[in-house]
Design an enzyme around this catalytic site. Structure first.
Site, PDB file in Angstrom:
ATOM      1  N   PHE A  89      37.337   8.058 -47.858  1.00  0.00           N
ATOM      2  CA  PHE A  89      37.819   6.676 -47.826  1.00  0.00           C
ATOM      3  C   PHE A  89      39.115   6.519 -47.041  1.00  0.00           C
ATOM      4  O   PHE A  89      39.630   5.411 -46.918  1.00  0.00           O
ATOM      5  CB  PHE A  89      37.990   6.125 -49.251  1.00  0.00           C
ATOM      6  CG  PHE A  89      38.978   6.879 -50.107  1.00  0.00           C
ATOM      7  CD1 PHE A  89      40.344   6.677 -49.982  1.00  0.00           C
ATOM      8  CD2 PHE A  89      38.525   7.802 -51.050  1.00  0.00           C
ATOM      9  CE1 PHE A  89      41.249   7.370 -50.772  1.00  0.00           C
ATOM     10  CE2 PHE A  89      39.428   8.516 -51.838  1.00  0.00           C
ATOM     11  CZ  PHE A  89      40.793   8.293 -51.699  1.00  0.00           C
ATOM     12  N   ARG A 117      54.824   4.415 -62.771  1.00  0.00           N
ATOM     13  CA  ARG A 117      53.380   4.693 -62.768  1.00  0.00           C
ATOM     14  C   ARG A 117      52.709   4.032 -63.983  1.00  0.00           C
ATOM     15  O   ARG A 117      51.589   3.546 -63.899  1.00  0.00           O
ATOM     16  CB  ARG A 117      53.115   6.205 -62.788  1.00  0.00           C
ATOM     17  CG  ARG A 117      53.608   6.940 -61.546  1.00  0.00           C
ATOM     18  CD  ARG A 117      52.680   6.864 -60.388  1.00  0.00           C
ATOM     19  NE  ARG A 117      51.442   7.588 -60.579  1.00  0.00           N
ATOM     20  CZ  ARG A 117      50.506   7.716 -59.635  1.00  0.00           C
ATOM     21  NH1 ARG A 117      50.688   7.141 -58.446  1.00  0.00           N
ATOM     22  NH2 ARG A 117      49.410   8.391 -59.852  1.00  0.00           N
ATOM     23  N   THR A 123      44.704   4.073 -61.218  1.00  0.00           N
ATOM     24  CA  THR A 123      44.298   3.789 -59.835  1.00  0.00           C
ATOM     25  C   THR A 123      43.160   2.769 -59.794  1.00  0.00           C
ATOM     26  O   THR A 123      43.158   1.858 -58.975  1.00  0.00           O
ATOM     27  CB  THR A 123      43.857   5.099 -59.147  1.00  0.00           C
ATOM     28  OG1 THR A 123      44.923   6.056 -59.264  1.00  0.00           O
ATOM     29  CG2 THR A 123      43.537   4.872 -57.682  1.00  0.00           C
ATOM     30  N   ARG A 134      48.122  -3.349 -62.350  1.00  0.00           N
ATOM     31  CA  ARG A 134      46.714  -3.306 -61.919  1.00  0.00           C
ATOM     32  C   ARG A 134      45.783  -3.819 -63.001  1.00  0.00           C
ATOM     33  O   ARG A 134      44.759  -4.464 -62.705  1.00  0.00           O
ATOM     34  CB  ARG A 134      46.346  -1.881 -61.510  1.00  0.00           C
ATOM     35  CG  ARG A 134      46.984  -1.447 -60.186  1.00  0.00           C
ATOM     36  CD  ARG A 134      46.832   0.036 -59.969  1.00  0.00           C
ATOM     37  NE  ARG A 134      47.332   0.494 -58.680  1.00  0.00           N
ATOM     38  CZ  ARG A 134      47.528   1.777 -58.377  1.00  0.00           C
ATOM     39  NH1 ARG A 134      47.283   2.717 -59.279  1.00  0.00           N
ATOM     40  NH2 ARG A 134      47.985   2.126 -57.185  1.00  0.00           N
ATOM     41  N   ASN A 144      44.038  -2.437 -54.974  1.00  0.00           N
ATOM     42  CA  ASN A 144      44.776  -2.288 -56.243  1.00  0.00           C
ATOM     43  C   ASN A 144      46.252  -2.695 -56.160  1.00  0.00           C
ATOM     44  O   ASN A 144      47.078  -2.247 -56.946  1.00  0.00           O
ATOM     45  CB  ASN A 144      44.568  -0.889 -56.835  1.00  0.00           C
ATOM     46  CG  ASN A 144      45.057   0.218 -55.929  1.00  0.00           C
ATOM     47  OD1 ASN A 144      45.662  -0.054 -54.895  1.00  0.00           O
ATOM     48  ND2 ASN A 144      44.814   1.455 -56.320  1.00  0.00           N
ATOM     49  N   HIS A 147      51.530   0.314 -54.715  1.00  0.00           N
ATOM     50  CA  HIS A 147      51.668   1.765 -54.634  1.00  0.00           C
ATOM     51  C   HIS A 147      52.897   2.204 -55.414  1.00  0.00           C
ATOM     52  O   HIS A 147      53.906   1.513 -55.423  1.00  0.00           O
ATOM     53  CB  HIS A 147      51.832   2.209 -53.167  1.00  0.00           C
ATOM     54  CG  HIS A 147      52.304   3.636 -53.043  1.00  0.00           C
ATOM     55  ND1 HIS A 147      51.429   4.706 -53.072  1.00  0.00           N
ATOM     56  CD2 HIS A 147      53.557   4.170 -52.949  1.00  0.00           C
ATOM     57  CE1 HIS A 147      52.134   5.834 -52.985  1.00  0.00           C
ATOM     58  NE2 HIS A 147      53.416   5.540 -52.896  1.00  0.00           N
TER      59      HIS A 147
END
Ligand code: IDP
Ligand code: MG
Length: 181
Positions: A89, A117, A123, A134, A144, A147
């Site tokens: 990807f 995080r 993710t 997210r 999403n 980062h």
């Protein structure tokens, strides 16, 4: 004197947070920034960055003659995502990341990397807990919205990649004493 001693012993970390093009296009910048701001971390760098148009077009992976600048940007993204550049990807990821403006941020504070995080969530947005960025704001891994660096070392590395010297600010927030004892 003891609190100062304790505070100075805490390992101050930095993390690179970026609102991806879908987050910018969907008008989520303010919401995303405010989650880190309200949590109590310190913003040390912030800018809107747009991949130059010719580079974005070149990201359809055709060979181009004058690819000097493109190569520099590609190497830069490959360096940013160095663990992923052999994944199937990866070309789509580059296309996605270069498809529009992104908001680049550097945040600082003890424990900021792991905490950011958690605020961001898994993710895959469908697996991300409600309450996370997210989990609340996205539905697909390929879109999403944000980062966040995955280690203190990568936090430093990514801030070094996305910010030039002089773009980061060192300052003491007025509320510092109300956030940490
Ligand atoms: P992270 O952003 O949660 O740290 P990574 O595994 O580091 O996740 O992947 C980086 C980014 O690459 C993801 O946020 C997502 O945009 C994209 N990505 C990862 N896995 C896939 C996938 O299987 N399909 C499409 N995009 C993916
Ligand atoms: Mg990652």
């Amino acid at each position: 004197f003891l609190p100062h001693l304790v505070a100075s012993m805490e390992q101050v970390e930095e993390t690179y947070i970026m609102v991806k093009p879908d987050g910018v296009q969907r008008g989520l910048v303010g919401d995303i920034i405010s989650r880190f701001e309200k949590k109590g971390f310190k913003l040390t760098g912030l800018k809107l960055f747009q991949c130059p148009k010719d580079l974005a077009e070149a990201c359809c992976w055709e060979f181009i003659d004058d690819f000097n600048l493109f190569n520099i940007y590609l190497q830069w993204l490959q360096e940013h995502y160095k663990d992923l550049n052999s994944k199937p990807f990866f070309p789509k990821l580059i296309e996605y990341i270069t498809s529009g403006p992104v908001v680049c941020m550097a945040w600082e504070g003890a424990g900021v990397v792991a905490s950011a995080r958690k605020l961001i969530g898994s993710t895959d947005p469908l697996q991300a807990e409600p309450g996370t960025i997210r989990g609340d704001l996205a539905v697909q891994t390929g879109r999403n919205v944000v980062h966040g660096s995955d280690s203190p070392e990568n936090g430093k590395r990514e801030i070094g990649l996305w910010f030039k010297e002089g773009e980061l600010c060192q300052w003491t927030p007025a509320q510092a004493q109300w956030l940490r004892e």
